[in-house]
Design a protein around this motif. Structure first.
Motif, PDB file in Angstrom:
ATOM      1  N   SER A  21       0.837  -1.189   0.000  1.00 10.56           N
ATOM      2  CA  SER A  21       0.000   0.000   0.000  1.00 10.56           C
ATOM      3  C   SER A  21       0.874   1.241   0.000  1.00 10.56           C
ATOM      4  O   SER A  21       1.946   1.257   0.605  1.00 10.56           O
ATOM      5  N   SER A  72      -3.513  -0.849  -8.497  1.00 12.92           N
ATOM      6  CA  SER A  72      -4.852  -0.292  -8.414  1.00 12.92           C
ATOM      7  C   SER A  72      -4.838   0.901  -7.474  1.00 12.92           C
ATOM      8  O   SER A  72      -3.870   1.114  -6.737  1.00 12.92           O
ATOM      9  N   SER A  73      -5.908   1.662  -7.497  1.00 16.49           N
ATOM     10  CA  SER A  73      -5.969   2.880  -6.706  1.00 16.49           C
ATOM     11  C   SER A  73      -7.347   3.038  -6.074  1.00 16.49           C
ATOM     12  O   SER A  73      -8.370   2.754  -6.701  1.00 16.49           O
ATOM     13  N   ASP A  74      -7.356   3.450  -4.837  1.00 11.97           N
ATOM     14  CA  ASP A  74      -8.571   3.876  -4.154  1.00 11.97           C
ATOM     15  C   ASP A  74      -8.466   5.384  -4.021  1.00 11.97           C
ATOM     16  O   ASP A  74      -7.796   5.892  -3.118  1.00 11.97           O
ATOM     17  N   ASN A  75      -9.111   6.094  -4.934  1.00 11.06           N
ATOM     18  CA  ASN A  75      -8.949   7.542  -4.974  1.00 11.06           C
ATOM     19  C   ASN A  75      -9.537   8.229  -3.743  1.00 11.06           C
ATOM     20  O   ASN A  75      -9.042   9.270  -3.319  1.00 11.06           O
ATOM     21  N   LYS A  77      -9.424   7.108  -0.714  1.00  9.20           N
ATOM     22  CA  LYS A  77      -8.429   6.974   0.343  1.00  9.20           C
ATOM     23  C   LYS A  77      -7.073   7.532  -0.059  1.00  9.20           C
ATOM     24  O   LYS A  77      -6.160   7.565   0.775  1.00  9.20           O
TER      25      LYS A  77
END
Length: 133
Positions: A21, A72-75, A77
């Motif tokens: 992460s 991948s990305s959690d925009n 967060k």
């Protein structure tokens, strides 16, 4: 304060999986691409392993990890992940996340270019991944 906090490294056996992460803060996340770079002890830092463009989710991974790694990305967060599967001993390295301002030119040309590393504006401190054989 700009921060790129990498976490998730550890010791795994060959064939195992790990998810790294990278939590970003202090800059406009959507204006940047976030990539993962790795450096084995005593070796030079490699070109990018995987990189993603935050605004549209474009991704690129180099051939040596393609099919095994996914970014991948959690925009919401402001966090970028590197899912690493089927790990091999040659994947052993310190993994750094870095952010670079999106180019106005072709994104895929940019991520394939030799100057990509130099175009990264911010670097985290890295997290160690060790793959035992």
């Amino acid at each position: 304060e700009v921060q790129l906090q990498a976490s998730g490294g550890g010791l795994v056996q060959t064939g195992g999986s790990l998810r790294l992460s990278c939590a970003a803060s202090g800059f406009t996340f959507d204006d940047y691409s976030i990539g993962w770079f790795r450096q084995a002890p005593g070796k030079e830092r490699e070109g990018v392993s995987c990189i993603t463009r935050s605004d549209d989710g474009s991704t690129y991974c180099r051939d040596s990890v393609k099919g095994r790694f996914a970014i991948s990305s959690d925009n919401g967060k402001k966090t970028v992940y590197l899912q690493m599967n089927n790990l091999k001993p040659e994947d052993t390295a310190v993994y750094y996340c870095a952010a670079g301002l999106n180019p106005d030119t072709s994104w895929y040309d940019w991520v394939n270019s030799d100057e990509l590393v130099d175009d990264m504006d911010y670097w985290g401190k890295g997290t160690l991944v060790t793959v035992s054989s």
